[in-house]
Design a protein around this motif. Structure first.
Motif, PDB file in Angstrom:
ATOM      1  N   GLY A  49       2.907  15.971  -5.523  1.00  0.00           N
ATOM      2  CA  GLY A  49       3.731  16.379  -4.394  1.00  0.00           C
ATOM      3  C   GLY A  49       3.021  16.097  -3.080  1.00  0.00           C
ATOM      4  N   LEU A  50       1.733  16.397  -3.079  1.00  0.00           N
ATOM      5  CA  LEU A  50       0.925  16.188  -1.876  1.00  0.00           C
ATOM      6  C   LEU A  50       0.918  14.717  -1.475  1.00  0.00           C
ATOM      7  N   SER A  51       0.676  13.839  -2.468  1.00  0.00           N
ATOM      8  CA  SER A  51       0.624  12.411  -2.124  1.00  0.00           C
ATOM      9  C   SER A  51       2.015  11.911  -1.762  1.00  0.00           C
ATOM     10  N   ALA A  52       3.063  12.523  -2.388  1.00  0.00           N
ATOM     11  CA  ALA A  52       4.424  12.107  -2.053  1.00  0.00           C
ATOM     12  C   ALA A  52       4.739  12.430  -0.603  1.00  0.00           C
TER      13      ALA A  52
ATOM     14  N   SER B 139       2.139  -3.768  13.402  1.00  0.00           N
ATOM     15  CA  SER B 139       2.365  -2.701  14.375  1.00  0.00           C
ATOM     16  C   SER B 139       1.365  -1.571  14.135  1.00  0.00           C
ATOM     17  N   TRP B 140       1.176  -0.752  15.161  1.00  0.00           N
ATOM     18  CA  TRP B 140       0.197   0.334  15.054  1.00  0.00           C
ATOM     19  C   TRP B 140       0.591   1.322  13.959  1.00  0.00           C
ATOM     20  N   THR B 141       1.906   1.568  13.857  1.00  0.00           N
ATOM     21  CA  THR B 141       2.366   2.525  12.843  1.00  0.00           C
ATOM     22  C   THR B 141       1.973   2.041  11.453  1.00  0.00           C
ATOM     23  N   GLN B 142       2.202   0.726  11.232  1.00  0.00           N
ATOM     24  CA  GLN B 142       1.858   0.179   9.920  1.00  0.00           C
ATOM     25  C   GLN B 142       0.361   0.271   9.674  1.00  0.00           C
ATOM     26  N   MET B 143      -0.402  -0.037  10.740  1.00  0.00           N
ATOM     27  CA  MET B 143      -1.862  -0.009  10.641  1.00  0.00           C
ATOM     28  C   MET B 143      -2.328   1.385  10.242  1.00  0.00           C
ATOM     29  N   VAL B 144      -1.827   2.391  10.976  1.00  0.00           N
ATOM     30  CA  VAL B 144      -2.235   3.765  10.681  1.00  0.00           C
ATOM     31  C   VAL B 144      -1.785   4.148   9.273  1.00  0.00           C
ATOM     32  N   GLY B 145      -0.572   3.702   8.901  1.00  0.00           N
ATOM     33  CA  GLY B 145      -0.074   3.988   7.552  1.00  0.00           C
ATOM     34  C   GLY B 145      -1.015   3.445   6.494  1.00  0.00           C
ATOM     35  N   VAL B 146      -1.433   2.183   6.670  1.00  0.00           N
ATOM     36  CA  VAL B 146      -2.335   1.582   5.687  1.00  0.00           C
ATOM     37  C   VAL B 146      -3.651   2.342   5.637  1.00  0.00           C
ATOM     38  N   ILE B 147      -4.140   2.732   6.834  1.00  0.00           N
ATOM     39  CA  ILE B 147      -5.436   3.438   6.863  1.00  0.00           C
ATOM     40  C   ILE B 147      -5.317   4.775   6.128  1.00  0.00           C
ATOM     41  N   ILE B 148      -4.209   5.517   6.404  1.00  0.00           N
ATOM     42  CA  ILE B 148      -4.035   6.809   5.719  1.00  0.00           C
ATOM     43  C   ILE B 148      -3.956   6.588   4.209  1.00  0.00           C
ATOM     44  N   THR B 149      -3.229   5.526   3.822  1.00  0.00           N
ATOM     45  CA  THR B 149      -3.113   5.240   2.385  1.00  0.00           C
ATOM     46  C   THR B 149      -4.483   5.005   1.769  1.00  0.00           C
ATOM     47  N   ILE B 150      -5.297   4.184   2.459  1.00  0.00           N
ATOM     48  CA  ILE B 150      -6.616   3.879   1.909  1.00  0.00           C
ATOM     49  C   ILE B 150      -7.442   5.160   1.794  1.00  0.00           C
ATOM     50  N   ILE B 151      -7.356   6.011   2.850  1.00  0.00           N
ATOM     51  CA  ILE B 151      -8.117   7.265   2.805  1.00  0.00           C
ATOM     52  C   ILE B 151      -7.662   8.119   1.622  1.00  0.00           C
ATOM     53  N   MET B 152      -6.315   8.226   1.461  1.00  0.00           N
ATOM     54  CA  MET B 152      -5.793   9.065   0.390  1.00  0.00           C
ATOM     55  C   MET B 152      -6.247   8.569  -0.972  1.00  0.00           C
ATOM     56  N   ILE B 153      -6.150   7.228  -1.158  1.00  0.00           N
ATOM     57  CA  ILE B 153      -6.501   6.691  -2.478  1.00  0.00           C
ATOM     58  C   ILE B 153      -7.990   6.884  -2.741  1.00  0.00           C
ATOM     59  N   ALA B 154      -8.784   6.685  -1.703  1.00  0.00           N
ATOM     60  CA  ALA B 154     -10.224   6.892  -1.867  1.00  0.00           C
ATOM     61  C   ALA B 154     -10.503   8.346  -2.215  1.00  0.00           C
ATOM     62  N   ALA B 155      -9.804   9.273  -1.505  1.00  0.00           N
ATOM     63  CA  ALA B 155     -10.025  10.689  -1.768  1.00  0.00           C
ATOM     64  C   ALA B 155      -9.642  11.032  -3.196  1.00  0.00           C
ATOM     65  N   PHE B 156      -8.522  10.482  -3.652  1.00  0.00           N
ATOM     66  CA  PHE B 156      -8.090  10.776  -5.017  1.00  0.00           C
ATOM     67  C   PHE B 156      -9.089  10.234  -6.024  1.00  0.00           C
TER      68      PHE B 156
ATOM     69  N   SER C  49       0.839  -1.201   0.000  1.00  0.00           N
ATOM     70  CA  SER C  49       0.000   0.000   0.000  1.00  0.00           C
ATOM     71  C   SER C  49       0.873   1.249   0.000  1.00  0.00           C
ATOM     72  N   ILE C  50       2.066   1.154   0.620  1.00  0.00           N
ATOM     73  CA  ILE C  50       2.975   2.304   0.555  1.00  0.00           C
ATOM     74  C   ILE C  50       3.467   2.495  -0.874  1.00  0.00           C
ATOM     75  N   TYR C  51       3.786   1.375  -1.538  1.00  0.00           N
ATOM     76  CA  TYR C  51       4.175   1.466  -2.947  1.00  0.00           C
ATOM     77  C   TYR C  51       3.053   2.118  -3.742  1.00  0.00           C
ATOM     78  N   ALA C  52       1.827   1.690  -3.450  1.00  0.00           N
ATOM     79  CA  ALA C  52       0.692   2.217  -4.205  1.00  0.00           C
ATOM     80  C   ALA C  52       0.606   3.725  -4.023  1.00  0.00           C
ATOM     81  N   LEU C  53       0.780   4.180  -2.785  1.00  0.00           N
ATOM     82  CA  LEU C  53       0.674   5.613  -2.525  1.00  0.00           C
ATOM     83  C   LEU C  53       1.820   6.367  -3.208  1.00  0.00           C
ATOM     84  N   SER C  54       3.028   5.769  -3.180  1.00  0.00           N
ATOM     85  CA  SER C  54       4.156   6.423  -3.859  1.00  0.00           C
ATOM     86  C   SER C  54       3.905   6.470  -5.352  1.00  0.00           C
TER      87      SER C  54
END
Lengths: 297, 364
Positions: A198-201, A139-156, A16-21
């Protein structure tokens, strides 16, 4: 079996991080046909801005993430205005080389700051005990990262489907001349595409920074790793970027999970995506979801 | 052959043969001959420090590599972001011989010209293999395929024990008619050796571009479908362009291995590939003499930046290493400025200068 599921979970996290990048990368390519090799550097700069705001200016991390996204928004927009606006219509190689030059310039600028030579890590703001279910832990960090990614992709996706600006961006990527004739400002759309990238980066960089720590080499390596992802997904497909991101994340985790240490292999996670990429390109030269361009003499 | 081209008011060619000559007048040929003679003779009169001789050697090796890159990217229009990997394959061919036979085996030290040609051929084979995707892929997809090759190459070298996991594999001192080349003769000896290779490759590339195969490359670059319709074979041409580039890169790699008397993976990374591309662009893509200007410009720039960083270290705090920052910064700026203001590279300055001299004292 739980080892397998563990690999699946970490593959999805990495993917999902790759996807966001890759998302920002595809945005730029889709609208302006520019292969942005400096994307990894923009990711790194975004992460560093978030860190600087969080630690040095003592702003809560989520607010500084938003600020950092705003700053890279304008940074990427000005990059497009200064460097790439003059190159519209130039051959592909010139455009690629300008982004390579840009990459070098950003490298140089980062090396002038402490981030170039030292490693930093974000302060812990989430519980450190990992979430575990059935032998699989995340880990929680990964969990939050995935959630933010999903939110970002949905928003886009929503942005491109519904909003006027998003629709005009899709129009430009479809046919520049036609969209110009119905009153869309094509240069503005190019600038906006870079700004969104830039924003998504910045978001991607901050998430990576939280998971792996802030190391310039690791962060800008993501700019190269996104290549197999975007090519696999097809250069101009957002859906492709997401699917290919997950696939590449899984491939990487499986390769390093099952191949490393056996048969004298090592570090296969870094190279497996490229091998798979070459094989897939032999059968589908435009990636999984890329548009097959019709060429005429 | 005798009329003075500098005084002529236009081209008065009456046949294609006449137009495709390398030297238009005897004067041209004489000037070229004199220039080559100067290149061979100057080290006798001017004493150069070994440090600077190494820089000159480096530039010349890069010239050979960039000539190859120019064939594939400049003339055939196929973007290759993996050229350093081909150079690396040439170098690692020498390294494998050194690993198997021992670093001072007779083959390596006495038959070095043969070894260099063999490295070139190995490079050509790999070039053809990497060129195979070009049969189906185009533009950016192809560029990324070459990038993948670069990554796979780096991984292979880094994780194989046979290649010493990317650490230096040493190569013995070569022998010449006068015996083993000594330490202080090393760089000057290789200057001459590389010069011979450059003259040979330069003339063969120049000649290639006059033949059917060379013009095929340009036709495929401009429009491969049209070229196909004209009866050329675009797929074959692309693979063949990659093979030629691989050959020149392999030769450059072998020379590199001999100059440094060792092979390490750090000279063949993605960054080196990008540097080769930058050299080709700064010199002028699609021109032969651009392959000479580009490496010289980039390497000299590098040297100057290093000097500047050294000088600045005298008054900057010790923990600030300006060289790591200034090198990429200046490199990037040069690429970007060239692309924005002189996309045709230094070769274009040379063209402007020539027409200025030709027309002087008039403006046009």
């Amino acid at each position: 079996m739980s080892y397998f599921f563990q690999l699946v979970v970490s593959g999805i996290v990495v993917g999902s991080i790759y996807a966001l990048s890759a998302l920002g990368f595809v945005l730029i390519y889709k609208s302006s046909r520019v292969l942005n090799i400096a994307h990894g550097q923009i990711i790194a700069v975004g992460a560093f801005i978030t860190y600087a705001l969080t630690v040095w200016a003592n702003i809560p991390i989520f607010i500084s993430l938003v600020f950092s996204m705003g700053i890279t928004f304008f940074l990427a927009m000005s990059v497009e205005r200064v460097f790439l606006r003059r190159l519209i219509g130039e051959p592909i190689i010139s455009v690629i080389m300008v982004t390579i030059g840009l990459m070098s310039i950003l490298d140089g600028l980062v090396y002038l700051t402490p981030f170039g030579s030292e490693n930093f890590s974000f302060p812990e703001f989430l519980p450190t005990t990992p979430i575990g279910f059935g032998g699989v832990s995340i880990s929680w960090t990964q969990m939050v990262g995935v959630i933010i990614t999903i939110i970002m992709i949905a928003a886009f996706s929503w942005f491109f489907k519904k909003s006027t600006v998003g629709i005009s961006m899709r129009a430009v990527s479809d046919d520049q001349l036609a969209s110009m004739s119905i009153g869309i400002s094509v240069p503005k759309v190019f600038g906006l595409a870079w700004a969104m990238a830039g924003l998504s980066a910045a978001a991607a960089g901050s998430i990576i920074g939280n998971i792996t720590g802030l190391n310039f080499e690791t962060l800008h390596a993501f700019g190269i790793v996104v290549f197999p992802v975007v090519i696999l997904g097809g250069l101009d497909s957002i859906l492709g970027a997401v699917v290919a991101g997950i696939i590449m994340g899984l491939i990487q985790q499986f390769a390093s999970g099952y191949l490393d240490g056996n048969w004298g292999l090592n570090g296969t996670g870094g190279v497996a995506p490229y091998i798979i990429l070459l094989v897939i390109l032999l059968f589908k030269p435009h990636g999984l979801f890329g548009i097959h361009e019709i060429e005429r003499v | 052959m005798s009329s003075n081209r500098w005084l002529a008011t236009g081209n008065y060619f009456t046949s294609y043969r006449e137009e495709q000559r390398i030297f238009f007048t005897s004067l041209d040929r004489a000037v070229m001959g004199f220039f080559l003679l100067c290149l061979f003779v100057w080290p006798i009169f001017i004493d150069v420090d070994n440090k600077y001789m190494l820089v000159i050697d480096n530039i010349l090796v890069a010239v050979i590599a960039v000539m190859g890159l120019n064939l594939v990217t400049g003339f055939a229009g196929l973007i290759s972001i993996g050229h350093a990997a081909f150079v690396g394959i040439g170098a690692y061919t020498i390294a494998s011989f050194s690993r198997v036979l021992g670093e001072s085996h007779v083959l390596l030290t006495h038959a070095w010209p043969v070894m260099i040609i063999i490295s070139g051929m190995v490079g050509a084979v790999f070039g053809a293999i990497v060129g195979l995707p070009a049969l189906r892929l185009k533009h950016l997809y192809l560029a990324i395929a070459t990038l993948s090759f670069q990554m796979i190459f780096q991984w292979t070298i880094n994780f194989m024990d046979f290649f010493n996991q990317g650490q230096t594999i040493s190569v013995g001192r070569v022998a010449w008619l006068t015996g083993t080349v000594s330490r202080d003769q090393h760089y000057i000896f290789w200057y001459y050796a590389i010069l011979v290779f450059i003259v040979l490759t330069g003339f063969s590339v120049r000649n290639l571009l006059r033949t059917r195969y060379g013009r095929c490359l340009v036709a495929v670059r401009d429009n491969d479908r049209a070229a196909d319709a004209m009866g050329m074979h675009p797929g074959f041409t692309k693979v063949y362009a990659f093979a030629l580039a691989g050959f020149l890169a392999g030769v450059a790699g072998a020379l590199n291995a001999y100059i440094y008397r060792g092979v390490g993976v750090e000279s063949f990374t993605l960054h080196a590939s990008i540097t080769y591309l930058a050299m080709a662009i700064v010199g002028g893509l699609g021109t032969l003499h651009g392959s000479f200007w580009g490496p010289a410009a980039i390497k000299v720039l590098d040297l100057q930046v290093e000097k500047l960083a050294e000088w600045s270290a005298t008054f900057l705090p010790a923990n600030m290493n300006l060289a790591t920052a200034l090198k990429p910064l200046s490199f990037g700026l040069v690429i970007v400025l060239f692309l924005m203001f002189e996309p045709r590279g230094i070769a274009n300055w040379w063209r402007i200068f020539r027409s200025y001299v030709k027309l002087w004292p008039f403006r046009y």
